[in-house]
Design a protein around this motif. Structure first.
Motif, PDB file in Angstrom:
ATOM      1  N   GLU A   1       0.838  -1.205   0.000  1.00 52.96           N
ATOM      2  CA  GLU A   1       0.000   0.000   0.000  1.00 52.96           C
ATOM      3  C   GLU A   1       0.877   1.261   0.000  1.00 52.96           C
ATOM      4  O   GLU A   1       0.641   2.197  -0.749  1.00 52.96           O
ATOM      5  CB  GLU A   1      -0.885  -0.039   1.248  1.00 52.96           C
ATOM      6  CG  GLU A   1      -2.170   0.732   1.130  1.00 52.96           C
ATOM      7  CD  GLU A   1      -3.028   0.563   2.393  1.00 52.96           C
ATOM      8  OE1 GLU A   1      -3.981  -0.199   2.336  1.00 52.96           O
ATOM      9  OE2 GLU A   1      -2.718   1.195   3.414  1.00 52.96           O
TER      10      GLU A   1
ATOM     11  N   GLU B   1       3.920   1.511  -1.023  1.00 51.41           N
ATOM     12  CA  GLU B   1       4.626   1.631  -2.303  1.00 51.41           C
ATOM     13  C   GLU B   1       3.702   2.239  -3.358  1.00 51.41           C
ATOM     14  O   GLU B   1       4.108   3.132  -4.105  1.00 51.41           O
ATOM     15  CB  GLU B   1       5.073   0.233  -2.728  1.00 51.41           C
ATOM     16  CG  GLU B   1       6.219   0.251  -3.723  1.00 51.41           C
ATOM     17  CD  GLU B   1       6.722  -1.166  -3.961  1.00 51.41           C
ATOM     18  OE1 GLU B   1       6.985  -1.874  -2.968  1.00 51.41           O
ATOM     19  OE2 GLU B   1       6.807  -1.553  -5.136  1.00 51.41           O
ATOM     20  N   GLN B   2       2.465   1.752  -3.370  1.00 50.38           N
ATOM     21  CA  GLN B   2       1.495   2.257  -4.340  1.00 50.38           C
ATOM     22  C   GLN B   2       1.232   3.737  -4.137  1.00 50.38           C
ATOM     23  O   GLN B   2       1.191   4.507  -5.107  1.00 50.38           O
ATOM     24  CB  GLN B   2       0.190   1.495  -4.173  1.00 50.38           C
ATOM     25  CG  GLN B   2      -0.235   0.832  -5.453  1.00 50.38           C
ATOM     26  CD  GLN B   2      -1.455  -0.032  -5.219  1.00 50.38           C
ATOM     27  OE1 GLN B   2      -2.103   0.057  -4.180  1.00 50.38           O
ATOM     28  NE2 GLN B   2      -1.753  -0.858  -6.187  1.00 50.38           N
ATOM     29  N   GLN B   3       1.111   4.119  -2.863  1.00 48.51           N
ATOM     30  CA  GLN B   3       0.832   5.530  -2.567  1.00 48.51           C
ATOM     31  C   GLN B   3       2.029   6.394  -2.943  1.00 48.51           C
ATOM     32  O   GLN B   3       1.872   7.515  -3.419  1.00 48.51           O
ATOM     33  CB  GLN B   3       0.464   5.707  -1.088  1.00 48.51           C
ATOM     34  CG  GLN B   3      -1.003   5.392  -0.852  1.00 48.51           C
ATOM     35  CD  GLN B   3      -1.313   4.968   0.567  1.00 48.51           C
ATOM     36  OE1 GLN B   3      -0.429   4.566   1.312  1.00 48.51           O
ATOM     37  NE2 GLN B   3      -2.561   5.014   0.928  1.00 48.51           N
TER      38      GLN B   3
END
Ligand code: KG4
Ligand code: ZN
Length: 396
Positions: free
Chosen positions: A385, A387-389
């Motif tokens: 999460e 990393e995605q953000q």
């Protein structure tokens, strides 16, 4: 004694593996609890054995009839250094022996959460050890799995019990909810209070009856002398669908019974009968709500009770009977581990370490006065999460 900080050392475990850890996890863990009016410190080994434990329940709130957040925060700050030293001494360890630091980072009274989590972060940073941000509610919900010699002999390698999935009925001073616990970091709230928490209702009724604070244990004690059928009090939401709770109507009904006595002290037998009738009403509601929650979560193999109110023997017995009637197991933490303590924070840290914790942003996580259980992901998922953000250009 004051802490002295040795030269920084690297922790010997990978911090963010992508799957649950099968290798030995980093321990001992030193945990701090400071979310309300109890200052706690505990040190646990990798199997959950308690190496050292200290708990200071702040007494300065009792004459005021409730926790005063500012006083609580200051008292945590004053108590923590000596409490950490005492816990290390009890464990026969030095600060440098600690592999991981953990602290309640929410939910709770913000002042206390800031004090405890910042203190633990400071120790972790000074010693170059990992820090784990622990959710207080999650710790309550996972604590029945702590291998206590009293109910399950600790053997290295024995999986914690109860196994997942289980239904947790969390009843504390600030929270009352039914939680489907499918694993570490996998929680679904099935129902919750729409007004007061169960413990809050006990505390308010205790105040009306002229008992001490915190009220739960005082109401339970006085109820032993009373008749649980003396007063016909309401059972809010009983018989209704779902597993939400409501206690404010019950509290008002108790107030109505007391009103005719005006400012005069309540006769002891009246107070005892009211305490017993109130406790019986809460028990009836709890059993009804828990039965509905079990219907919503048929996969549950155990009914678990947690939080301060779970220390109530009448409620425990009624809920144990319910579990038995459903042919499932029943588990509750040892009485002293129902109310707030740091052992449960250390245990939640160990549970997350086994899943690859700490999460990558644990050290950066600001204290959270509100922190829903649905946002307590296992470390690998939290890492994805984050990393995605980061890729999306925002902060988690
Ligand atoms: O979990 P906890 O220590 O703190 C919170 O996280 O809120 O719960 C404290 C609450 C208080 O409201 C206290 O009155 C209640 O738990 N409590 C009890 C008993 N022991 C503590 N309520 C009923 N019966 C008890 N024996
Ligand atoms: Zn609590």
């Amino acid at each position: 004694m004051r802490h002295t900080f040795p030269m920084p050392q690297r922790a010997s475990v990978p911090l963010h593996p992508t799957s649950p850890v099968s290798a030995p996890i980093a321990a001992p863990v030193l945990a701090i609890e400071s979310s309300c009016d109890d200052t706690g410190c505990a040190i646990l080994d990798a199997d959950g054995r308690i190496l050292g434990e200290s708990l200071l329940s702040q007494e300065s709130h009792a004459p005021l009839g409730g926790v005063v957040p500012e006083i609580a925060a200051r008292a945590h700050l004053e108590a923590l250094p000596a409490l950490v030293d005492l816990t290390l001494e009890r464990a026969g360890l030095q600060l440098d022996d600690i592999a991981v630091f953990a602290a309640t980072t929410g939910p709770g009274l913000i002042g206390g959460v800031i004090v405890g989590s910042t203190y633990a972060k400071g120790l972790a940073m000074a010693l170059n050890r990992p820090f784990m941000a622990i959710n207080h509610i999650e710790a309550h919900v996972l604590t029945p799995r702590l291998p206590e010699p009293a109910h399950s002999p600790t053997k290295t390698g024995t999986p914690p019990s109860p196994a997942f999935p289980y239904l947790a009925l969390l009843m504390s001073g600030g929270h009352c909810q039914c939680v489907a616990v499918e694993g570490v970091g996998r929680y679904r709230q099935l129902g919750a209070t729409i007004d007061d928490a169960a413990g809050e209702a006990f505390d308010k009724v205790a105040k009306m009856l002229g008992l001490g604070w915190p009220g739960g244990p005082a109401v339970e004690k006085l109820a032993r002398e009373g008749d649980p059928h003396a007063y016909d009090l309401p059972r809010p939401l009983k018989g209704r669908a779902g597993c939400d709770f409501s206690f404010s109507g019950l509290k008002t009904a108790v107030a109505r019974q007391i009103a005719p006595y005006g400012m005069a002290p309540l006769p002891r037998q009246v107070a005892a009968d009211l305490a017993a009738s109130f406790q019986q009403a809460v028990a009836d509601v709890m059993v009804d709500r828990a039965a509905n929650a079990l219907a919503l979560f048929p996969e549950a193999t155990t009914l678990v009770v947690a939080g301060g109110v779970a220390a109530n023997t009448v409620l425990r017995t009624r809920l144990q009977d319910l579990a038995q009637a459903h042919g499932i197991g029943f588990q509750a933490p040892a009485l002293r581990l129902c109310t707030d303590n740091a052992v449960m924070i250390g245990w939640a840290a160990l549970e997350h370490l086994r899943q690859g914790g700490p999460a990558p942003d644990d050290l950066d996580l600001p204290p959270r006065p509100r922190w829903p259980l649905s946002e307590c992901l296992p470390a690998p998922e939290r890492a994805a999460e984050v990393e995605q953000q980061a890729l999306a250009g925002g902060r988690p």
